[in-house]
Design an enzyme around this catalytic site. Structure first.
Site, PDB file in Angstrom:
ATOM      1  CG  ASP A 105      -2.000  -1.045   1.163  1.00  0.00           C
ATOM      2  OD1 ASP A 105      -2.331  -1.478   0.043  1.00  0.00           O
ATOM      3  OD2 ASP A 105      -2.524  -1.420   2.214  1.00  0.00           O
ATOM      4  CG  ASP A 120      -6.891  -1.405  -1.353  1.00  0.00           C
ATOM      5  OD1 ASP A 120      -7.184  -2.608  -1.499  1.00  0.00           O
ATOM      6  OD2 ASP A 120      -5.931  -1.017  -0.654  1.00  0.00           O
TER       7      ASP A 120
END
Length: 186
Positions: A105, A120
């Site tokens: 991430d 996401d």
């Protein structure tokens, strides 16, 4: 759907590859979007970090299975695009989980406490589009094209006009049945 899914996976993997080479923390959009690299052993948006590996795989399997529903049921074009985003995002993160044991991430909105990646974002956009598709209801084809497909023509009747309509039924079974029952066909 397949094009959207493949494009989503490619963009997700490309951005993760670029992010893995960058070091440090900095603003991408000042005061709004930050680059912050982190590993995620949970699912989307870092949720459920303490899930057992078996439960995590079950969740991923369910996401992939649900994303395949457009191939089984008739979905509108918008819903198929939405499923392409959801499936592409889920598979992008699943690829990382299989290869590395975690998901990279690297994005953070300053007003949210989570760090996320492009997969996401695609999953969330796909979910929003799916909800929009459900609220819109039915297929995206126009009313006129549905009427034509069913063989119906409509017209306007103005005041003072006759409303008599001639119908012709071209059903060979009913013609034969009518003749065999002693009815005459015109």
């Amino acid at each position: 759907m397949a094009f959207v899914m493949v494009l989503t996976i490619v963009l997700d993997q490309l951005t993760k590859r670029i992010a893995s080479e960058i070091h440090g923390t900095f603003f991408i959009v000042p005061g709004f979007l930050r680059f912050v690299k982190a590993t995620n052993r949970g699912i989307a948006l870092g949720l459920f970090k303490n899930l057992s590996e078996q439960l995590l795989w079950t969740v991923m399997f369910v996401v992939v299975f649900l994303s395949l529903l457009p191939y089984i049921f008739k979905f509108s074009r918008l819903e198929r695009i939405a499923m392409g985003f959801i499936l592409g995002g889920a598979l992008g993160n699943l690829l990382d989980r299989i290869r590395f044991g975690y998901v990279l991430d690297f994005l953070n909105l300053t007003f949210l406490p989570t760090i996320f990646n492009l997969a996401d974002v695609f999953i969330i956009v796909g979910g929003a589009l799916m909800i929009l598709g459900v609220f819109r209801g039915g297929d995206n084809e126009s009313l006129e094209s549905r009427k034509k497909r069913r063989g119906l023509e409509t017209g306007s009747v103005f005041e003072g006009e006759d409303t008599i309509m001639d119908l012709e039924i071209n059903d060979s079974k009913s013609d034969k049945r009518g003749q065999s029952e002693g009815q005459r066909s015109d």
